[in-house]
Write an enzyme that holds these catalytic residues in place. Structure first.
Site, PDB file in Angstrom:
ATOM      1  N   SER A 176      -6.374  -1.232  -8.622  1.00  0.00           N
ATOM      2  CA  SER A 176      -7.529  -1.562  -9.488  1.00  0.00           C
ATOM      3  C   SER A 176      -7.895  -0.387 -10.390  1.00  0.00           C
ATOM      4  O   SER A 176      -8.615  -0.559 -11.370  1.00  0.00           O
ATOM      5  CB  SER A 176      -8.731  -1.901  -8.612  1.00  0.00           C
ATOM      6  N   LYS A 191     -12.300  10.656   0.087  1.00  0.00           N
ATOM      7  CA  LYS A 191     -12.562   9.290  -0.401  1.00  0.00           C
ATOM      8  C   LYS A 191     -12.855   8.359   0.778  1.00  0.00           C
ATOM      9  O   LYS A 191     -12.201   8.459   1.806  1.00  0.00           O
ATOM     10  CB  LYS A 191     -11.329   8.782  -1.167  1.00  0.00           C
ATOM     11  N   ARG A 223       0.835  -1.052   2.245  1.00  0.00           N
ATOM     12  CA  ARG A 223      -0.475  -0.446   2.511  1.00  0.00           C
ATOM     13  C   ARG A 223      -1.050  -0.830   3.866  1.00  0.00           C
ATOM     14  O   ARG A 223      -1.863  -0.123   4.408  1.00  0.00           O
ATOM     15  CB  ARG A 223      -1.454  -0.779   1.371  1.00  0.00           C
ATOM     16  N   GLN A 224      -0.598  -1.970   4.405  1.00  0.00           N
ATOM     17  CA  GLN A 224      -1.028  -2.293   5.775  1.00  0.00           C
ATOM     18  C   GLN A 224       0.070  -1.820   6.717  1.00  0.00           C
ATOM     19  O   GLN A 224       0.999  -2.546   7.037  1.00  0.00           O
ATOM     20  CB  GLN A 224      -1.216  -3.798   5.935  1.00  0.00           C
ATOM     21  N   ARG A 265     -13.447   4.141   1.833  1.00  0.00           N
ATOM     22  CA  ARG A 265     -13.327   2.759   1.356  1.00  0.00           C
ATOM     23  C   ARG A 265     -14.323   1.906   2.111  1.00  0.00           C
ATOM     24  O   ARG A 265     -14.061   1.503   3.246  1.00  0.00           O
ATOM     25  CB  ARG A 265     -11.907   2.242   1.621  1.00  0.00           C
ATOM     26  N   ASP A 286      -7.119  11.377  -1.973  1.00  0.00           N
ATOM     27  CA  ASP A 286      -7.611  11.015  -0.635  1.00  0.00           C
ATOM     28  C   ASP A 286      -6.761  11.742   0.404  1.00  0.00           C
ATOM     29  O   ASP A 286      -5.796  12.435   0.060  1.00  0.00           O
ATOM     30  CB  ASP A 286      -7.596   9.486  -0.411  1.00  0.00           C
TER      31      ASP A 286
HETATM   32  C1  R5P Z   1      -4.203   4.104  -1.028  1.00  0.00           C
HETATM   33  O1  R5P Z   1      -4.191   4.748   0.021  1.00  0.00           O
HETATM   34  C2  R5P Z   1      -3.242   4.329  -2.134  1.00  0.00           C
HETATM   35  O2  R5P Z   1      -2.545   5.525  -1.994  1.00  0.00           O
HETATM   36  C3  R5P Z   1      -3.942   4.287  -3.476  1.00  0.00           C
HETATM   37  O3  R5P Z   1      -4.863   5.350  -3.540  1.00  0.00           O
HETATM   38  C4  R5P Z   1      -4.653   2.973  -3.665  1.00  0.00           C
HETATM   39  O4  R5P Z   1      -3.812   1.885  -3.413  1.00  0.00           O
HETATM   40  C5  R5P Z   1      -5.209   2.865  -5.089  1.00  0.00           C
HETATM   41  O5  R5P Z   1      -5.897   1.680  -5.216  1.00  0.00           O
HETATM   42  P1  R5P Z   1      -6.994   1.470  -6.350  1.00  0.00           P
HETATM   43  O6  R5P Z   1      -6.361   1.844  -7.646  1.00  0.00           O
HETATM   44  O7  R5P Z   1      -7.317   0.001  -6.255  1.00  0.00           O
HETATM   45  O8  R5P Z   1      -8.175   2.317  -5.998  1.00  0.00           O
END
Ligand code: R5P
Length: 310
Positions: free
Chosen positions: A221, A190, A93-94, A192, A167
């Site tokens: 989460s 979306k 993700r990073q 963050r 997103d």
């Molecule tokens: C982020 O860009 C990923 O594609 C997921 O949307 C994200 O990791 C979901 O995380 P969470 O369930 O904590 O919202």
């Protein structure tokens, strides 16, 4: 060709080896009292092409380190080719600097895998396709969209389907699913405000009276999809099914999903959640074992992997 399994997801490794009619390499993987990992290979693998199956799921650091040690042990045992098969590629993700002075963990992890001695990587639904370019070796990124499309065609009979991207990052994947099942597309805007928190700003597309199919690579989460489902139902959607490749499901995510407006969450087994989700009636698991086994077979026979997705 030999298959070596790490300890992160033994049941997936067993299913893959069963499909390939191959025994898993005999190993001894254990921990010292202080938590350091010890890897020993108990059979000759000199001159073999070896596929190491290990997801870098929770505990991410231990599982990643174990993968590196397995690759190192294989290299030092004269394996001819080492393929790191990473069903869930953690730390993805990073993949860029979103704010100043942060690390790019996906690049660091790719350097570690390269330096450990891997010659090829096989993974599933990479968080960002461009991570393939962080490696100077072949990377086969397998897709779960055909698996999800088959599930929808078989189980969700509706003339009012719409695929919803939770997103901006998931638009390409969502468009792929929409094309396969011949459905419309909607996009959620979306934001963050901080890591681990998400907020739905807007829904682009008409979801009124529609059966919504959200598709994403990761659920962590649960915030992203739970907020998305709330927003869709508020806009008049009939119901919401969610399709996720990598079910990280940290903290209270499972309970939150059970209590949410989501009708069903369909995940794969890139991460072993079998114990965690035993009582979660809303969660269903589709196995990617056959897809992964078929990809391994094709790599081993030097035949096309991409044709798996045609
Ligand atoms: C982020 O860009 C990923 O594609 C997921 O949307 C994200 O990791 C979901 O995380 P969470 O369930 O904590 O919202």
């Amino acid at each position: 060709m030999k298959i070596l399994s790490g300890t992160s997801n033994p049941s997936l490794s067993k299913s893959i080896s069963k499909y390939l009619k191959t025994k898993l390499v005999n190993t001894n993987i254990k921990k010292f009292a202080d938590g350091e990992i010890y890897v020993e290979i108990n059979e000759n693998i000199r001159g073999n092409s070896v596929f190491v199956i290990q997801s870098s799921a929770t505990p991410a650091n231990d599982n990643l380190m174990e993968l590196l040690l397995c690759i190192d042990a294989l290299r030092r045992s004269s394996a001819k080719n080492i393929t790191a098969v990473i069903p869930y590629f953690g730390y993805a993700r990073q993949d860029r600097k979103v704010v100043p002075r942060t690390s790019i963990s996906a690049k660091l992890v790719s350097n570690l895998i390269t330096n450990a001695g891997a010659h090829r990587v096989v993974t599933v639904d990479l968080h960002a396709g461009q991570i393939q370019g962080f490696f100077d070796m072949p990377v086969d990124n397998l897709f779960t969209t055909p698996l999800f499309a088959r599930y929808i065609k078989k189980n969700i009979r509706s003339k009012n389907l719409i695929c919803v991207s939770p997103d901006a990052g998931a638009i390409e994947r969502t468009r792929g699913l929409a094309t396969k099942i011949n459905a419309d597309l909607a996009i959620i805007d979306k934001r963050r405000p901080e890591p681990g928190k998400s907020k739905v700003m807007n829904i682009i597309g008409d979801v009124k009276d529609k059966d919504c199919m959200i598709i994403d690579d990761i659920i962590d989460s649960g915030g992203t999809i739970i907020n998305a489902a709330d927003a869709l139902i508020k806009k008049g959607a009939r119901n919401v099914h969610v399709f996720i490749t990598h079910a990280v499901l940290s903290g209270d995510a499972i309970n939150k999903i059970q209590r949410s407006k989501i009708k069903k969450l369909i995940i794969t087994d890139t991460i072993d959640n079998s114990k965690k989700i035993k009582k979660a009636s809303k969660i269903e698991v589709l196995s990617i074992a056959q897809l992964m086994a078929e990809a391994i077979k094709r790599i081993s026979n030097s035949t096309s992997v991409s044709s798996l997705f045609n």
